[in-house]
Enzyme design. Sequence first.
Site, short mmCIF file in Angstrom:
data_model
loop_
_atom_site.label_atom_id
_atom_site.label_comp_id
_atom_site.label_asym_id
_atom_site.label_seq_id
_atom_site.Cartn_x
_atom_site.Cartn_y
_atom_site.Cartn_z
N ASP A 174 0.86 -1.18 0.00
CA ASP A 174 0.00 0.00 0.00
C ASP A 174 0.90 1.24 0.00
O ASP A 174 1.77 1.38 0.87
CB ASP A 174 -0.91 -0.01 1.22
CG ASP A 174 -1.93 -1.12 1.16
OD1 ASP A 174 -2.83 -1.04 0.30
OD2 ASP A 174 -1.84 -2.08 1.96
N GLU A 234 -13.68 -3.78 -2.23
CA GLU A 234 -13.49 -3.61 -0.79
C GLU A 234 -14.81 -3.96 -0.12
O GLU A 234 -15.81 -3.26 -0.31
CB GLU A 234 -13.07 -2.18 -0.47
CG GLU A 234 -11.72 -1.80 -1.07
CD GLU A 234 -11.40 -0.32 -0.93
OE1 GLU A 234 -12.26 0.44 -0.41
OE2 GLU A 234 -10.30 0.09 -1.34
#
Length: 252
Positions: A10, A129
């Site tokens: 990330d 997500e």
Amino acid sequence: MQTRLIPRLDIKGPNLIKGINLEGLRIIGDPQSFARQYYEDGADELLYVDVVASLYGRNSLHDIIKRTVQDVFVPLTVTGGIRSVDDVREVLRAGADKVGINTAATKRPELIREVAHKFGSQCMVLSIEAKMVAPGCWEAYTDNGREPTGFDVIEWAQRGVELGAGEILLTSVDREGTRHGFETELIHAVSTAVAVPVIASGGMGKPADAIVAIMDGCADAVAMADILHYKRGTLADIRAALRDASLDVRHL
């Protein structure tokens, strides 16, 4: 089909970061050095996620991608802030092999078809997500799990595949960064609903968690971050555990 082990990196600005439930982000270090190490340790692929791209409406990983592919020679998937066919073209030119699209796809699903038509389904990864909203029911979110879409995750995964997505990146927001293991019920529900590979992401705390995601969840690949970044386990440890469980992994 061999199970793929995919380190997830990330990225915020120039830094590799990590959070819990996609929030409370902490700087870990230089993403390129981590990527190189994971490649040398036997990663099957790498996953780069620009965690703030959707806020700014652009992907800022081009320079990082260009540097990474100079000494990393496994497939690279990039997601975050990709909103058009032109954005996809630029990320691929920088050196990515696949692109993950979440926010822009939820706002205009036809983008999935356009990307798959232009670059091939194998390039088009639908990033989802997921948050549980009721037992056995999950809603798709965007913007690092902050914005609800109203889409049922299973139905959205099926629609994405119908439009041309060749793979699903499935992140459990509820489990992400917790070290409590993958959300197996979610993974199984999506994996059995679509005929394309599903990458399980969110929650891996120990090698055994990957075994459960694959054997019980039917995941085709596992993405991991915390366990590797904080050196609580290595790719070699995870690969050995999967092999001991009679799962098919790449021999190094």
